[in-house]
Design an enzyme around this catalytic site. Structure first.
Site, PDB file in Angstrom:
ATOM      1  N   ASP A  26       0.839  -1.198   0.000  1.00  0.00           N
ATOM      2  CA  ASP A  26       0.000   0.000   0.000  1.00  0.00           C
ATOM      3  C   ASP A  26       0.878   1.253   0.000  1.00  0.00           C
ATOM      4  OD1 ASP A  26      -2.151  -1.705   0.245  1.00  0.00           O
ATOM      5  OD2 ASP A  26      -2.279  -1.486   2.428  1.00  0.00           O
TER       6      ASP A  26
HETATM    7  N1  URA Z   1      -1.155  -5.955   3.908  1.00  0.00           N
HETATM    8  C1  URA Z   1      -1.647  -4.708   3.939  1.00  0.00           C
HETATM    9  O1  URA Z   1      -2.661  -4.445   4.549  1.00  0.00           O
HETATM   10  N2  URA Z   1      -0.979  -3.744   3.270  1.00  0.00           N
HETATM   11  C2  URA Z   1       0.175  -3.953   2.597  1.00  0.00           C
HETATM   12  O2  URA Z   1       0.756  -3.033   2.034  1.00  0.00           O
HETATM   13  C3  URA Z   1       0.682  -5.274   2.594  1.00  0.00           C
HETATM   14  C4  URA Z   1      -0.004  -6.239   3.249  1.00  0.00           C
END
Ligand code: URA
Length: 235
Positions: A104
């Site tokens: 993310d």
């Molecule tokens: N899980 C999440 O919630 N975000 C990420 O970036 C990676 C794994």
């Protein structure tokens, strides 16, 4: 392969017209002989090509460990937001690089940047179950029963079944590590959300058996040595 194509494919800082100019100036050698013609055909496996006396070590693919900072997105290009590819230094750039998997925008840590589609596919395929390890900081102290619930395979968002995951509590009750064998959308955040907690900080610290280099600063990259590439696939 043509000499100019070979050199520019291996040296992201040199375009084919740069190579033509370097050849014209006598700065390129093949097997020790100065070569003025950039269209010469070379065998990338057998010939020794050098620029200014520095031999080019042929690599079919590159594998780059990036320590992604928050605020940067896992995409190849974007009009508005900085992408992980923009963090790759010129000497490591080459055609076809892409981030193998997504974090993310607000997540930090290990992103593999490569031009090897086959390895990326094997690393990301849900069937291969390559573990990804995350460091997690939470809004509320970690509930001890979660370790067992995660181990059994949590159901999130009213029906989505997660594979068994390993939760390792930290010394600080607000911190833990989590090892997942799959990569559902926002998975770590949704798993804790589903248990009444909230992730306040997330960092991926390992892919397969290859840990993020703790000396790598945020935004920094290093080339993964060939002997370590298989660790990206270790279960
Ligand atoms: N899980 C999440 O919630 N975000 C990420 O970036 C990676 C794994």
């Amino acid at each position: 392969m043509r000499l100019d194509r070979f050199i520019s494919s291996q040296r992201g800082d040199l375009s084919r017209s740069d190579v033509k100019e370097l050849c014209r100036r006598g700065r390129v050698t093949v097997n020790g002989e100065t070569v003025k013609k950039a269209d010469l055909s070379v065998n990338e496996e057998r010939d020794t090509v050098a620029v200014d006396g520095e031999a080019i070590v042929y690599r079919k693919h590159v594998y780059i460990m990036l320590n992604k900072p928050a605020g940067v997105i896992c995409a190849t290009k974007d009009r508005l937001t900085e992408t992980v590819l923009e963090l790759i230094p010129p000497e490591l750039r080459r055609d076809g690089l892409f981030p193998a998997g997504r974090l993310d925008k607000d997540t930090e840590g290990f992103v593999l940047i490569t031009d090897d589609g086959e390895l990326a596919h094997r690393m990301l395929s849900p069937k291969s179950h390559v573990p990804k390890t995350y460091f997690v900081r939470l809004e509320q102290p970690l509930e001890p029963s979660l370790k067992e619930r995660f181990k059994q395979g949590l159901v999130i968002d009213g029906g989505e079944q997660c594979l068994p995951a390993e939760l390792i509590p930290g010394e600080d009750p607000f911190e833990c590590r989590l090892i997942l064998h799959e990569g559902k959308f926002h998975q770590v955040k949704r798993m804790f959300q589903g248990c009444g907690n909230r992730v306040t900080y997330l960092k991926r610290i390992q892919i397969g058996a290859l840990p993020l280099d703790p000396k790598l600063p945020l935004g920094g990259c290093l080339e993964i040595l060939h002997k370590d590439v298989d660790k990206l696939l270790a279960r």
